[in-house]
Each structure stands twice: as structure tokens, then as C-alpha cells.
Design an enzyme around this catalytic site. Structure first.
Site, PDB file in Angstrom:
ATOM      1  N   SER B 119       0.831  -1.208   0.000  1.00 27.09           N
ATOM      2  CA  SER B 119       0.000   0.000   0.000  1.00 27.09           C
ATOM      3  C   SER B 119       0.860   1.250   0.000  1.00 27.09           C
ATOM      4  CB  SER B 119      -0.912   0.005   1.230  1.00 27.09           C
ATOM      5  OG  SER B 119      -0.137   0.041   2.396  1.00 27.09           O
ATOM      6  N   HIS B 140      -3.247  -3.704  -5.222  1.00 28.70           N
ATOM      7  CA  HIS B 140      -3.516  -3.217  -3.873  1.00 28.70           C
ATOM      8  C   HIS B 140      -4.970  -3.444  -3.460  1.00 28.70           C
ATOM      9  CE1 HIS B 140      -3.736   0.446  -0.951  1.00 28.70           C
ATOM     10  NE2 HIS B 140      -3.566  -0.685  -0.298  1.00 28.70           N
ATOM     11  N   GLU B 152      -6.492  -1.378  -6.564  1.00 27.97           N
ATOM     12  CA  GLU B 152      -5.666  -0.461  -7.351  1.00 27.97           C
ATOM     13  C   GLU B 152      -4.607  -1.302  -8.072  1.00 27.97           C
ATOM     14  OE1 GLU B 152      -5.577   3.772  -4.910  1.00 27.97           O
ATOM     15  OE2 GLU B 152      -4.232   2.203  -4.219  1.00 27.97           O
ATOM     16  N   ASN B 190      -4.753   6.389  -0.918  1.00 29.06           N
ATOM     17  CA  ASN B 190      -3.985   6.866   0.229  1.00 29.06           C
ATOM     18  C   ASN B 190      -3.443   8.276   0.029  1.00 29.06           C
ATOM     19  OD1 ASN B 190      -4.365   4.870   2.097  1.00 29.06           O
ATOM     20  ND2 ASN B 190      -2.662   3.631   1.355  1.00 29.06           N
TER      21      ASN B 190
END
Lengths: 251, 285
Positions: B119, B140, B152, B190
Site C-alpha cells: 500500500s 492493492h 488499485e 492513500n
């Protein structure tokens, strides 16, 4: 309340204008414009000013309101791009100025933020709050800073998404999908920006950058260019996405 | 790639969840962990999740057994040579991940897709110096992987178009929603979510509004399901802080990503959120 004391003055070019007007009228307020002020001067009980992008226009509107309305009439100003304290400093009667902040569509906002200027009189803060409560919105009173809480945080999320588009990290569609599916955001940040109006979002970030002068508030250059090009989202038919304007049948 | 043989490295929470996701879709799963206890825990977890599926009437007892038996616990990485796809889910340490991929590159066929569930580490960096880096792609998952639909797919500097396309199809076959991302710090989620926490922290630092007040505003004015402070408490304030630090470092200290000293103090004090019983809010037992 009689019609006379439900008369409000509403002025400004923000996308908040048409929605506020509709909201007020559906709650049987009489909404008058600056141009009609001569006629209704003695009936207006409260003034609302909503200019966010054009601060020169904001200043002239506020000054007009301050000059033309009796000194006890509250002036509520949308403090998205500039602090209420600064707006109040333009007036002869700053104690009657109080800020508020929200984004369209107003039907989705259960809560409005109210931000008093340092100069605001306590009675004005109370009047501002009960005014928003009168048409069904909850109110939180926050400190006077550009963008208040919700518009400030959301605008910075949108700004970051614009940086990511600009740098080719992913497509707008994929960024929106990722934020909705990966963190349960109610809308993807770019479609959200298009709905609010990229000009409104830009005005918050530019205001934060101007007032707090930090790199963290730097507007994404692509956002600035879209606003300058008039591609502000749903309202203009084009932003990060295209919105075909439906042709309406006219008999 | 229906019914591929999928290797999963690391049988911790993430690895076990990914094994479950893959096995449910009919893939044979080779679940690798050096720690026997971790492997056993992962198996019993998968078993309990499948038992719930039976209880809810989603699958039959027989389907449960078949799904469970599609997961093969292994402790020897060499056995992964049969895999079409390998997903790495070891702790987020670059050297550890590099050594995993360096071994995989030797063990696996040249057309085996090598995916990393990182991540926060650059895919390009993980793939750096590894033989045939074009087969290394970021994959991800979001926690909990069986529930969260997003994956992702991160394109490293050397990931090939062909492999990205294959990985994309694989994600869809897992019943997930894939998005394509170029290898940038924090990828999409993120990174773009950073201001939700950072700016909220900034506002409380400046006494602009209170913790509960901000949570209320973001929910009632913004329609967010959770406020930024409730969410930090749920994620773990230490985890949130580490993500911010990683994004900040990898963007070479761009001011937008600067971590908050308020958050740092919470971590230093061991006030980590729900898991420690207190964070921005108190949690009784």
C-alpha cells in the site's frame, strides 16, 4: 411572521444564489435583489451576500448593503474565499456582519456552518443561526477562517485529486471510482467538484493560499486553468466530465 | 485466467483474506507462510468465513468443503513454480519484499504474473534489479479484502501493457472493481484521502473547531459516513500517521502532505484509537 419581516435581500454571483433563492422562497420568504432595494429598503430584515470568486465584486456588494440598509440589519456573507473578519472590516457597521459557509446542492446539506467575525455582535450570531434553522438546517458555529470546515477539507481533497489527474496518475473516472469504492466517499472528488462548481472550489483554495501563505494550499494549476477557461463543471456543461445540455422542448 | 493457480505469500490478515477471495472464485490457492501457526490460523479463519457463507445460505456445505480444499498451505516457496499468478502480502518492508521477488523471479515461469499487495512502497522500487521486471505489477487490496470492492492496479515503470491488461482481467474475475494507477506515492486512495485527515488535524490545531464538531460537520454537511477523527480511531492513528509520513517522504516533503504533530503526539503516547481503548475518543471495553 408577516411577509414584511420575511423579506431578505440576496445578492451575489456564486452558484449558491439560485439555490438559496429557491430555498427561501419555498419557505415563504420574499427575496429581493440589490436593484430592488430602493423599493423594499424598509422591509428587508436580513441580507445575504454570496460572491466567492470575484472579491472586488464581493467588496462592492457588501459596501452597498452596508450603506443602504439600516445599521441594525444583519449581513450574512459566504466566507468561503475570505475571512468574515476581513469582509466586516470593509463596512461602517462591522458588528452586524457574520459569515456562513456551505456548498451546493443545498438539498444535500443537513448542516450549515456559521463563522462570526471578530467584530460580530453576539445578537447577530444568534440571528444568523436562527435564520438557517428557520428553513430546516442545523448549525455549527466555527472559528472564522477561509473555507470554514467542510468546504475547506473537501476543497483540499478535490485539489489533491486534480494534482493526480494533472500528473497522469490515473484518469478522473478511475480516481472517482477509487475514492468511492476504496473509502466510501459519497461522490468521487472530481465529479463532486463538477457538481459544486470548480470556481467555488478554486476560490476556497486560492483564499487559503492567500491568507495562510503555505505550500499546502497551493491550487493545482489545472484547476486554475479550468476555471479561467470557464469549464467549471455541470453548470457550464463541462468540467472534468462533459454534461450534454438537454434540449428542452418549448411549445 | 479462470481457475488459475494462485500463490499467496504471507498468511497474515491480508494474505488469508486474499486466499479466501481467490478460492471463492474457483482458483487453486497455494498459501505460503514460514510460520506454521500463522498458516493454521489462516485456515481456520477461512473455514469460519465459509461456515458463515453456509449459514447465510450463500453456498452449500459441499461448496464450502470444495472451496476450503482449494487452499493448500505450504511452507516451501519452491512449490510456487506451478503458479500462474503470485500475490505477495508480506509486511511493508522494502528489503523483505525485494528478497521475495528476487526468489520468485528464479522459481516461477517467465510468464507468471508477480503481484505485490503493497500500500505504500513504489512498485518500481520493488521491481528494481529483479529479472524480467515487466511481470511485476502492484495489486492493492483494501481492508477487509473480502468486503472492499476496490483493487488499485499499479503500473511500475517497467510493467508491460500486456501484463497490466492480464492483471486487470484477473481483478475483474475476482469480482472486484479495478482502477489503473501509475506508480506514484500513495497511489490514488492513500494520497487523495490525505487532506481528510491532515486538514482536520490542522483545524483542531488552530482551534478552528473541535474534534466532535468536525466529525459532525463532515457527516451532516458533507455526507461522509464517518468523520475524520472517528475514522482515524478506527484505522489506527499509528497506521494513519505512517501512511502520511510515507506519502510526505516520497513526495520529497511537499508541504501539502506534511504530517501533523498532534497526530505524532497521539502515536507517541500510545493513544492509537479503538485498538488501544482511546484515541480521539474513549472506548470502553
Amino acid at each position: 411572521m408577516s411577509t414584511a419581516n420575511k423579506t431578505v435581500l440576496l445578492a451575489g454571483t456564486s452558484s449558491l444564489y439560485p439555490e438559496l433563492k429557491q430555498l427561501l422562497e419555498s419557505d415563504s420568504y420574499r427575496v429581493v435583489s440589490l436593484e430592488q432595494l430602493d423599493e423594499y429598503k424598509h422591509e428587508v430584515r436580513l441580507a445575504l451576500e454570496v460572491n466567492n470568486l470575484d472579491l472586488a465584486k464581493k467588496k462592492s456588494t457588501i459596501k452597498q448593503m452596508d450603506t443602504l440598509l439600516p445599521a441594525n440589519i444583519p449581513i450574512l456573507t459566504s466566507s468561503l474565499a475570505i475571512t468574515t473578519t476581513e469582509v466586516a472590516s470593509w463596512t461602517e457597521y462591522p458588528e452586524r456582519v457574520c459569515g456562513f459557509g456551505t456548498f451546493v446542492p443545498l438539498v444535500e446539506r443537513a448542516l450549515f456552518e456559521v463563522a462570526p467575525a471578530l467584530q460580530s455582535a453576539p445578537s447577530i450570531i444568534e440571528q444568523a443561526s436562527s435564520f438557517f434553522v428557520s428553513f430546516g438546517k442545523e448549525v455549527e458555529i466555527v472559528e472564522d477562517e477561509v473555507g470554514l470546515v467542510f468546504p475547506r477539507i473537501l476543497s483540499l481533497i478535490i485539489n489533491e485529486a486534480v494534482f493526480a489527474v494533472m500528473e497522469g496518475t490515473a484518469t478522473p473516472e478511475d480516481i472517482d471510482i477509487a475514492m468511492k469504492k476504496g473509502t466510501n466517499y459519497p461522490y468521487g472528488p472530481l465529479e463532486w467538484g463538477d457538481r459544486i462548481g470548480l470556481d467555488e472550489v478554486f476560490s476556497v483554495i486560492r483564499g487559503l493560499h492567500r491568507d495562510l501563505a503555505e505550500e499546502r494550499y497551493r491550487p493545482a494549476p489545472l484547476l486554475r486553468k479550468l476555471v479561467l477557461a470557464g469549464r467549471v463543471g455541470v453548470r457550464s456543461g463541462r468540467g472534468f466530465y462533459s454534461y450534454e445540455k438537454q434540449e428542452v422542448y418549448q411549445p | 485466467m479462470t481457475h488459475a493457480q494462485v500463490g499467496i505469500i504471507g498468511a497474515g490478515t491480508m494474505g488469508a483474506d486474499i486466499a479466501l477471495v481467490c478460492a471463492r472464485q474457483g482458483h487453486r490457492v497455494l498459501l505460503l507462510d514460514m510460520n506454521q501457526a500463522v498458516l493454521e490460523k489462516a485456515q481456520s479463519y477461512v473455514g469460519s468465513m465459509l461456515a458463515k457463507d453456509v449459514n447465510k445460505g450463500r453456498i452449500t456445505e459441499r461448496q464450502k468443503e470444495e472451496t476450503y480444499e482449494r487452499i493448500f498451505p505450504i511452507a516451501d516457496m519452491q512449490k510456487l513454480h506451478v503458479c500462474d499468478i503470485v500475490i505477495e502480502a508480506v509486511p511493508e518492508r522494502l528489503e523483505l519484499k525485494k528478497s521475495v521477488f528476487s526468489s520468485l523471479a528464479e522459481i516461477c515461469r517467465e510468464d507468471t504474473l508477480l503481484l505485490t499487495n503493497t500500500s505504500s512502497i513504489s512498485i518500481t522500487e520493488i521491481a528494481g534489479g529483479i529479472k524480467k521486471p515487466e511481470r511485476i505489477v502492484g495489486f492493492h487490496f483494501f481492508n477487509p479484502a473480502p468486503v472492499m470492492p476496490l483493487i488499485e492496479i499499479i503500473r511500475g515503470k517497467k510493467s508491460s501493457d500486456e501484463n497490466i491488461e492480464k492483471v486487470y482481467q484477473f481483478a475483474k474475475e475476482l469480482g472486484k472493481t479495478p482502477v489503473l494507477v501509475n506508480d506514484t506515492p500513495g497511489f490514488i486512495v492513500n494520497r487523495v484521502a490525505r487532506p481528510y485527515y491532515n486538514e482536520a488535524l490542522r483545524i483542531i490545531g488552530d482551534q478552528g473547531a473541535g474534534i466532535e464538531q468536525i466529525d459532525t460537520i463532515m457527516k451532516k454537511a458533507g455526507g461522509f459516513k464517518m468523520g475524520p477523527f472517528e475514522l482515524q480511531d478506527m484505522i489506527g492513528i499509528d497506521v494513519n500517521f505512517a501512511t502520511t509520513e510515507s506519502v510526505y517522504t516520497n513526495f520529497f516533503h511537499e508541504g501539502r502532505f506534511k504530517p501533523s504533530r498532534i497526530q505524532q503526539r497521539m502515536v507517541q503516547a500510545g493513544s492509537l484509537g479503538r485498538k488501544s481503548g482511546e484515541g480521539f475518543y474513549e472506548y470502553s471495553e
